[in-house]
Design an enzyme around this catalytic site. Structure first.
Site, short mmCIF file in Angstrom:
data_model
loop_
_atom_site.label_atom_id
_atom_site.label_comp_id
_atom_site.label_asym_id
_atom_site.label_seq_id
_atom_site.Cartn_x
_atom_site.Cartn_y
_atom_site.Cartn_z
N HIS A 146 -13.08 1.98 4.04
CA HIS A 146 -12.00 2.83 4.53
C HIS A 146 -12.36 3.18 5.97
O HIS A 146 -12.68 2.28 6.75
CB HIS A 146 -11.81 4.05 3.62
CG HIS A 146 -10.56 4.83 3.94
ND1 HIS A 146 -10.57 6.16 4.29
CD2 HIS A 146 -9.26 4.44 4.00
CE1 HIS A 146 -9.33 6.56 4.54
NE2 HIS A 146 -8.52 5.54 4.38
N GLU A 174 -8.98 1.52 -2.35
CA GLU A 174 -9.07 1.58 -0.88
C GLU A 174 -10.45 2.09 -0.46
O GLU A 174 -10.68 3.27 -0.36
CB GLU A 174 -7.98 2.47 -0.31
CG GLU A 174 -7.90 2.39 1.21
CD GLU A 174 -6.75 3.18 1.79
OE1 GLU A 174 -6.34 2.87 2.93
OE2 GLU A 174 -6.26 4.10 1.11
N HIS A 218 0.83 -1.21 0.00
CA HIS A 218 0.00 0.00 0.00
C HIS A 218 0.86 1.25 0.00
O HIS A 218 1.63 1.49 0.93
CB HIS A 218 -0.90 0.02 1.24
CG HIS A 218 -2.00 1.03 1.16
ND1 HIS A 218 -3.23 0.74 0.62
CD2 HIS A 218 -2.06 2.32 1.54
CE1 HIS A 218 -4.00 1.80 0.67
NE2 HIS A 218 -3.31 2.79 1.22
N ASP A 235 2.30 2.05 3.78
CA ASP A 235 1.37 3.19 3.79
C ASP A 235 2.09 4.51 3.59
O ASP A 235 1.67 5.55 4.11
CB ASP A 235 0.54 3.22 5.07
CG ASP A 235 -0.78 3.99 4.90
OD1 ASP A 235 -1.10 4.38 3.77
OD2 ASP A 235 -1.47 4.20 5.91
N HIS A 276 -2.28 -3.24 4.69
CA HIS A 276 -1.49 -2.37 5.58
C HIS A 276 -2.12 -2.36 6.97
O HIS A 276 -2.82 -1.45 7.35
CB HIS A 276 -1.32 -0.97 5.01
CG HIS A 276 -2.59 -0.21 4.70
ND1 HIS A 276 -3.59 -0.72 3.92
CD2 HIS A 276 -3.00 1.03 5.05
CE1 HIS A 276 -4.57 0.17 3.80
NE2 HIS A 276 -4.24 1.24 4.50
N HIS A 295 -8.59 -1.88 7.46
CA HIS A 295 -9.62 -0.86 7.73
C HIS A 295 -10.96 -1.42 8.17
O HIS A 295 -11.80 -0.66 8.65
CB HIS A 295 -9.84 0.06 6.52
CG HIS A 295 -8.83 1.16 6.38
ND1 HIS A 295 -8.79 2.24 7.22
CD2 HIS A 295 -7.82 1.32 5.50
CE1 HIS A 295 -7.80 3.04 6.85
NE2 HIS A 295 -7.18 2.49 5.82
N ASP A 352 0.25 5.48 -1.10
CA ASP A 352 -0.75 6.48 -1.49
C ASP A 352 -0.18 7.58 -2.38
O ASP A 352 -0.73 8.69 -2.42
CB ASP A 352 -1.37 7.11 -0.25
CG ASP A 352 -2.48 6.24 0.34
OD1 ASP A 352 -3.46 6.00 -0.37
OD2 ASP A 352 -2.36 5.83 1.51
#
Length: 392
Positions: A150, A123, A20, A320, A212, A191, A22
């Site tokens: 999420h 995500e 993961h 992350d 993650h 999540h 972003d």
């Protein structure tokens, strides 16, 4: 040879598959997707956690780029398509370093070429807007996992950080999982609430991933994985990818973050905001209340525990990066992975163990999902179920 040298040597053979990152959202927020403004061909210290020189230094061989959009987006499907377009622009621009990958075989081919296999993960189930057709569309565009939620619930699944609504998965939520299995899209349980984790494991016929997440027994944060869920991974074949976010891995940071989040809200800001204004508020709070610092040994503690509960065949890494304001000392950006491997070597992890952690487990789990999908597609047509027809 020092442990750090040994770690780097191992990564040349078995590089990191990171679950993961972003970067696409960071490029949207910080540069409006202008890849000339933030050109990751060069070092972007102070702007990003991720660029190609540091991916190379960190021994990253495959990256799941998150095509994340906030659930609050007015049109999350369109925004997710923009994120996918960003990844495609990256692949077009940096072809010498980034290789498009859809399958486990593609990942191995990229490793053989010395390029970084680039996959995508959505995500949050809000990105499909309660539509299995949209789910299939994301798969057709290259998305190879979807995190079911999420930070907030979706209509068919409970999040770890929202008030329970469905007590796990609804009937439509279970249909989403089954359709993901039929497609070959990995079911990502980061999540989600523990009830959703358990329902997904009860439903899925393919291995799941946590792209993650860390161990709840080591740090009691709702984003982490309870031991009873980790214990189920061997039977499922799935992989839990440890994350580095300090507020998920260090209990003192959990407590500090609660105070920092309240300070953000008091200033009229969202607690996940990483804009310049928000970071100014963060820094002022940190000057008054020093932030607890996570370290490489803290992450290794999570991995030691996860290995004890789930076994070495079910672990991976999901840093992350570019999705968190703070990072641990020694893991400040994507160049830090050798430091973690050096710590694990010091703790007695073997080279064979580390090869599974970095590369082999994550490639295996995608390949296993592909195998399940081939079998299911030979027997099942695409589902035309709707949330109205199943959940009323």
């Amino acid at each position: 040879m020092t442990n750090l040298d040994e770690a780097r040597a191992l990564l040349r053979e078995f590089p990191v598959v990171d679950g993961h990152n972003d970067l696409p959202w960071a490029l949207r927020e910080k540069a409006g997707y202008d890849l000339d403004r933030l050109d990751i061909a060069g070092h972007q210290h102070g702007h990003l956690h991720t660029d190609i020189p540091r991916l190379r230094a960190g021994g990253v061989g495959a990256q799941y780029w998150s095509v994340y959009v906030p659930a609050e987006q007015p049109d999350p499907v369109a925004a997710t398509l923009e994120q996918i377009d960003c990844v495609r622009q990256l692949l077009d621009r940096y072809q010498a370093d980034l290789a498009p990958a859809l399958t486990a075989a593609d990942m191995e081919a990229a490793r053989g070429e010395g390029r970084i296999a680039s996959l995508m993960g959505a995500e949050g189930g809000h990105s499909i807007a309660n539509s299995l057709g949209t789910l299939r569309g994301l798969y057709a565009l290259g998305v190879r996992y979807m995190t079911l939620t999420h930070n907030s619930n979706v209509d068919w699944a409970d999040s770890a950080t929202d008030t329970p609504k469905s007590n796990g998965l609804t009937a439509f939520g279970r249909e989403v999982v089954r359709e993901m299995n039929r497609l070959g899209m990995l079911v990502d349980l980061s999540h989600v609430a523990p009830s959703t984790m358990r329902d997904a494991l009860d439903t899925s016929t393919a291995p799941v991933v946590f792209s993650h997440s860390s161990a709840r027994a080591v740090c009691d944060h709702p984003r982490n994985i309870p031991d009873d869920v980790l214990e189920r991974l061997p039977a499922n074949g799935g992989v839990a990818m440890v994350t580095f976010v300090p507020k998920f891995v260090l209990q003192a940071a959990v407590d500090w973050t609660a105070q920092a989040d309240e300070n953000m809200r008091a200033h009229g800001l969202h607690h996940l905001d990483t804009t310049a204004e928000a970071m100014k508020v963060h820094r002022a709070f940190e000057e008054r209340t020093p932030r607890p610092i996570a370290t490489v040994p803290v992450i290794a503690d999570h991995l030691d525990h996860m290995r004890e509960v789930a076994g070495i065949d079910h672990l991976g890494i999901g840093g992350d990066y570019d999705g968190t304001a703070f990072t641990p000392d020694g893991l400040s950006d994507v160049s830090g992975y050798p430091n973690l491997l050096a710590e694990l070597l010091d703790r007695g992890w073997s080279k064979a163990d580390l090869a599974k952690l970095t590369w082999q487990n994550s490639v295996r789990v995608l390949g296993a999902a592909e195998d399940v999908a081939r079998d299911l597609r030979s027997k099942q047509a695409p589902s035309n179920a709707t949330i109205e027809s199943l959940d009323g």
